[in-house]
Design a protein around this motif. Structure first.
Motif, PDB file in Angstrom:
ATOM      1  N   ALA A 155       0.815  -1.136   0.175  1.00 11.85           N
ATOM      2  CA  ALA A 155       0.011  -0.042  -0.045  1.00 11.85           C
ATOM      3  C   ALA A 155       0.690   1.052  -0.076  1.00 11.85           C
ATOM      4  CB  ALA A 155      -1.072  -0.152   1.122  1.00 11.85           C
ATOM      5  N   ILE A 156       2.151   1.187   0.826  1.00  7.23           N
ATOM      6  CA  ILE A 156       2.805   2.465   0.779  1.00  7.23           C
ATOM      7  C   ILE A 156       3.589   2.740  -0.728  1.00  7.23           C
ATOM      8  CG2 ILE A 156       4.884   3.382   1.578  1.00  7.23           C
ATOM      9  CD1 ILE A 156       4.486   1.459   4.107  1.00  7.23           C
ATOM     10  N   GLN A 157       3.774   1.635  -1.334  1.00  4.43           N
ATOM     11  CA  GLN A 157       4.524   1.469  -2.764  1.00  4.43           C
ATOM     12  C   GLN A 157       3.292   2.171  -3.639  1.00  4.43           C
ATOM     13  OE1 GLN A 157       6.592  -1.519  -4.155  1.00  4.43           O
ATOM     14  NE2 GLN A 157       6.538  -0.885  -6.264  1.00  4.43           N
ATOM     15  N   ARG A 158       1.864   1.734  -3.582  1.00  6.01           N
ATOM     16  CA  ARG A 158       0.998   2.234  -4.129  1.00  6.01           C
ATOM     17  C   ARG A 158       0.879   3.862  -3.954  1.00  6.01           C
ATOM     18  NH1 ARG A 158      -5.142   0.871  -3.057  1.00  6.01           N
ATOM     19  NH2 ARG A 158      -5.993   2.210  -4.695  1.00  6.01           N
ATOM     20  N   LEU A 159       1.047   4.330  -2.790  1.00  3.24           N
ATOM     21  CA  LEU A 159       0.916   5.627  -2.533  1.00  3.24           C
ATOM     22  C   LEU A 159       1.896   6.416  -3.312  1.00  3.24           C
ATOM     23  CD1 LEU A 159      -0.377   7.578  -0.228  1.00  3.24           C
ATOM     24  CD2 LEU A 159       1.755   7.122   1.243  1.00  3.24           C
ATOM     25  N   TYR A 160       3.033   6.045  -3.373  1.00  2.00           N
ATOM     26  CA  TYR A 160       4.140   6.564  -4.187  1.00  2.00           C
ATOM     27  C   TYR A 160       3.787   6.591  -5.672  1.00  2.00           C
ATOM     28  CZ  TYR A 160       7.936   7.232  -0.826  1.00  2.00           C
ATOM     29  OH  TYR A 160       8.559   7.634   0.364  1.00  2.00           O
ATOM     30  N   GLU A 161       3.215   5.592  -6.019  1.00  3.20           N
ATOM     31  CA  GLU A 161       2.830   5.468  -7.441  1.00  3.20           C
ATOM     32  C   GLU A 161       1.527   6.586  -7.735  1.00  3.20           C
ATOM     33  OE1 GLU A 161       1.833   1.493  -7.787  1.00  3.20           O
ATOM     34  OE2 GLU A 161       3.902   0.906  -7.959  1.00  3.20           O
ATOM     35  N   ILE A 162       0.600   6.773  -6.928  1.00  2.00           N
ATOM     36  CA  ILE A 162      -0.323   7.506  -7.092  1.00  2.00           C
ATOM     37  C   ILE A 162       0.216   8.976  -7.078  1.00  2.00           C
ATOM     38  CG2 ILE A 162      -2.442   8.620  -5.996  1.00  2.00           C
ATOM     39  CD1 ILE A 162      -2.965   5.640  -4.832  1.00  2.00           C
ATOM     40  N   THR A 198      10.963   1.355  11.150  1.00  4.67           N
ATOM     41  CA  THR A 198      10.528   2.334   9.999  1.00  4.67           C
ATOM     42  C   THR A 198      10.796   1.702   8.745  1.00  4.67           C
ATOM     43  OG1 THR A 198      10.661   4.126  11.093  1.00  4.67           O
ATOM     44  CG2 THR A 198      10.622   4.635   9.015  1.00  4.67           C
ATOM     45  N   PRO A 199       9.884   1.503   7.679  1.00  3.81           N
ATOM     46  CA  PRO A 199      10.131   0.863   6.454  1.00  3.81           C
ATOM     47  C   PRO A 199      11.048   1.717   5.550  1.00  3.81           C
ATOM     48  CG  PRO A 199       7.830   0.857   6.877  1.00  3.81           C
ATOM     49  CD  PRO A 199       8.455   1.507   7.738  1.00  3.81           C
ATOM     50  N   ALA A 200      12.117   1.050   4.968  1.00  2.00           N
ATOM     51  CA  ALA A 200      12.933   2.028   4.120  1.00  2.00           C
ATOM     52  C   ALA A 200      12.503   2.699   3.147  1.00  2.00           C
ATOM     53  CB  ALA A 200      13.922   0.961   3.477  1.00  2.00           C
ATOM     54  N   ILE A 201      11.250   2.310   2.619  1.00  2.00           N
ATOM     55  CA  ILE A 201      10.763   3.328   1.667  1.00  2.00           C
ATOM     56  C   ILE A 201      10.107   4.500   2.109  1.00  2.00           C
ATOM     57  CG2 ILE A 201       8.395   2.239   2.024  1.00  2.00           C
ATOM     58  CD1 ILE A 201       8.064   2.611  -1.278  1.00  2.00           C
ATOM     59  N   VAL A 202       9.809   4.642   3.443  1.00  2.00           N
ATOM     60  CA  VAL A 202       9.314   5.682   4.180  1.00  2.00           C
ATOM     61  C   VAL A 202      10.454   6.757   4.426  1.00  2.00           C
ATOM     62  CG1 VAL A 202       8.313   6.518   6.136  1.00  2.00           C
ATOM     63  CG2 VAL A 202       7.268   4.483   4.995  1.00  2.00           C
ATOM     64  N   SER A 203      11.557   6.110   4.871  1.00  2.00           N
ATOM     65  CA  SER A 203      12.513   7.214   5.283  1.00  2.00           C
ATOM     66  C   SER A 203      13.499   7.235   3.946  1.00  2.00           C
ATOM     67  CB  SER A 203      13.386   6.584   6.336  1.00  2.00           C
ATOM     68  OG  SER A 203      13.733   5.128   6.034  1.00  2.00           O
ATOM     69  N   ALA A 204      13.008   6.850   2.580  1.00  2.00           N
ATOM     70  CA  ALA A 204      13.782   6.934   1.548  1.00  2.00           C
ATOM     71  C   ALA A 204      15.509   6.558   1.619  1.00  2.00           C
ATOM     72  CB  ALA A 204      13.785   8.517   1.092  1.00  2.00           C
ATOM     73  N   GLY A 205      15.754   5.769   2.445  1.00  2.00           N
ATOM     74  CA  GLY A 205      17.133   5.114   2.689  1.00  2.00           C
ATOM     75  C   GLY A 205      17.809   5.852   3.475  1.00  2.00           C
ATOM     76  N   THR A 206      17.352   6.748   4.179  1.00  2.00           N
ATOM     77  CA  THR A 206      17.857   7.473   5.241  1.00  2.00           C
ATOM     78  C   THR A 206      18.143   7.004   6.669  1.00  2.00           C
ATOM     79  OG1 THR A 206      16.351   8.960   5.987  1.00  2.00           O
ATOM     80  CG2 THR A 206      17.743   9.669   4.137  1.00  2.00           C
ATOM     81  N   ASN A 207      18.481   7.672   7.518  1.00  2.00           N
ATOM     82  CA  ASN A 207      18.357   7.191   9.057  1.00  2.00           C
ATOM     83  C   ASN A 207      17.301   8.068   9.723  1.00  2.00           C
ATOM     84  OD1 ASN A 207      20.054   9.281   9.301  1.00  2.00           O
ATOM     85  ND2 ASN A 207      21.378   8.523  10.748  1.00  2.00           N
ATOM     86  N   THR A 208      16.491   8.703   9.031  1.00  2.00           N
ATOM     87  CA  THR A 208      15.733   9.831   9.656  1.00  2.00           C
ATOM     88  C   THR A 208      14.303   9.533   9.308  1.00  2.00           C
ATOM     89  OG1 THR A 208      15.850  11.667   8.026  1.00  2.00           O
ATOM     90  CG2 THR A 208      17.457  11.502   9.818  1.00  2.00           C
ATOM     91  N   VAL A 209      13.383  10.127   9.846  1.00  2.00           N
ATOM     92  CA  VAL A 209      11.854   9.997   9.438  1.00  2.00           C
ATOM     93  C   VAL A 209      11.102  11.158  10.170  1.00  2.00           C
ATOM     94  CG1 VAL A 209      11.257   8.510  11.557  1.00  2.00           C
ATOM     95  CG2 VAL A 209       9.872   8.366   9.408  1.00  2.00           C
ATOM     96  N   GLY A 210      10.148  11.626   9.334  1.00  2.00           N
ATOM     97  CA  GLY A 210       9.283  12.581   9.812  1.00  2.00           C
ATOM     98  C   GLY A 210       8.144  12.338  10.459  1.00  2.00           C
ATOM     99  N   ILE A 211       7.779  12.878  11.606  1.00  2.00           N
ATOM    100  CA  ILE A 211       6.748  12.454  12.360  1.00  2.00           C
ATOM    101  C   ILE A 211       5.573  13.526  12.459  1.00  2.00           C
ATOM    102  CG2 ILE A 211       5.698  11.691  14.544  1.00  2.00           C
ATOM    103  CD1 ILE A 211       7.468   9.754  13.382  1.00  2.00           C
ATOM    104  N   ARG A 212       4.311  13.548  12.135  1.00  2.00           N
ATOM    105  CA  ARG A 212       3.209  14.436  12.183  1.00  2.00           C
ATOM    106  C   ARG A 212       2.216  13.879  13.019  1.00  2.00           C
ATOM    107  NH1 ARG A 212      -0.128  18.166  10.999  1.00  2.00           N
ATOM    108  NH2 ARG A 212      -0.914  18.454   9.011  1.00  2.00           N
ATOM    109  N   VAL A 213       1.795  14.716  13.904  1.00  2.00           N
ATOM    110  CA  VAL A 213       0.545  14.544  14.973  1.00  2.00           C
ATOM    111  C   VAL A 213      -0.573  15.330  14.266  1.00  2.00           C
ATOM    112  CG1 VAL A 213      -0.325  14.244  17.318  1.00  2.00           C
ATOM    113  CG2 VAL A 213       2.144  13.805  16.708  1.00  2.00           C
TER     114      VAL A 213
END
Length: 213
Positions: free
Chosen positions: A47-54, A106-121
């Motif tokens: 589903a995450i990959q599909r999100l990128y495709e959309i 954290t899935p690698a696709i979400v962090s784009a291969g980095t060691n960081t991730v963005g969190i939104r509440v």
């Protein structure tokens, strides 16, 4: 074509339907306090990959993890630093994304291969109820093609985006239309990456320091 659901929602069965759609690998278009977003269950890689495709989003660009509470992000980050707690007390839930060091969960696709991730509440009651019922955050991004402007008006959304998601929640015109502010908390001196609804001066006053240039 997406199933379009209009707000206000008076039947919780509709929310459960959105949750079941996410659990089954669906993509949902949802309102926030800033602009419309599209999201997928963080536990569903396809589903995450599909999100990128959309979105037609390059895989080199990360997505944000959208939560109902800051605590919900805990499994996906190495730690929540003191600066994050200070900002959370003042601004969260709200239009602020915190860049933190990601954990192995954290899935690698979400962090784009980095060691960081963005969190939104997110501070939107419908979104928060869906995520609460889902029991997991959504990987999300604004509901527009890559390179095109985001919008806070359902009627101004790209029709092709709507046709490719599974459920689109129509809340009319929402929020400010400005993007969320993004601040990087992975270094000793926080850095402002994008100024949105929350301004640099407000962040500096809350943190008691100047942000890195």
């Amino acid at each position: 074509m997406a199933e379009i659901v209009k707000l206000p929602l008076t039947d919780f069965a509709v929310l459960d339907h959105a949750v079941n759609t996410l659990l089954n690998g669906g993509v949902v278009l949802f309102p926030t306090e800033t602009v419309y977003g599209i999201g997928a269950d963080i536990r569903c890689p396809a589903a995450i990959q599909r999100l990128y495709e959309i979105k037609k989003r390059p895989y080199q660009q990360s997505c944000l993890i959208h939560c109902s509470t800051l605590d919900q992000a805990t499994p996906y980050v190495k730690r929540i630093p003191a600066f994050a707690h200070l900002l959370a007390q003042k601004f969260l839930p709200g239009p602020l994304a915190l860049i933190l060091l990601s954990s192995s969960k954290t899935p690698a696709i979400v962090s784009a291969g980095t060691n960081t991730v963005g969190i939104r509440v997110v501070n939107n009651p419908v979104f928060r109820e869906i995520v609460f019922r889902l029991g997991a955050p959504l990987v999300g991004t604004s509901a527009n093609r890559h390179g095109q402007p985001a919008t806070n008006d359902f009627n101004a959304l790209d029709p092709e985006i709507i046709t490719q998601v599974d459920i689109a929640i129509d809340a009319g015109k929402i929020g400010s239309g400005n993007p969320s502010t993004i601040i990087d908390l992975t270094t000793s001196q926080p850095r402002l990456l994008r100024e949105g609804d929350i301004k640099k001066q407000e962040l500096e006053q809350t943190l008691g320091l100047k942000l890195a240039p």
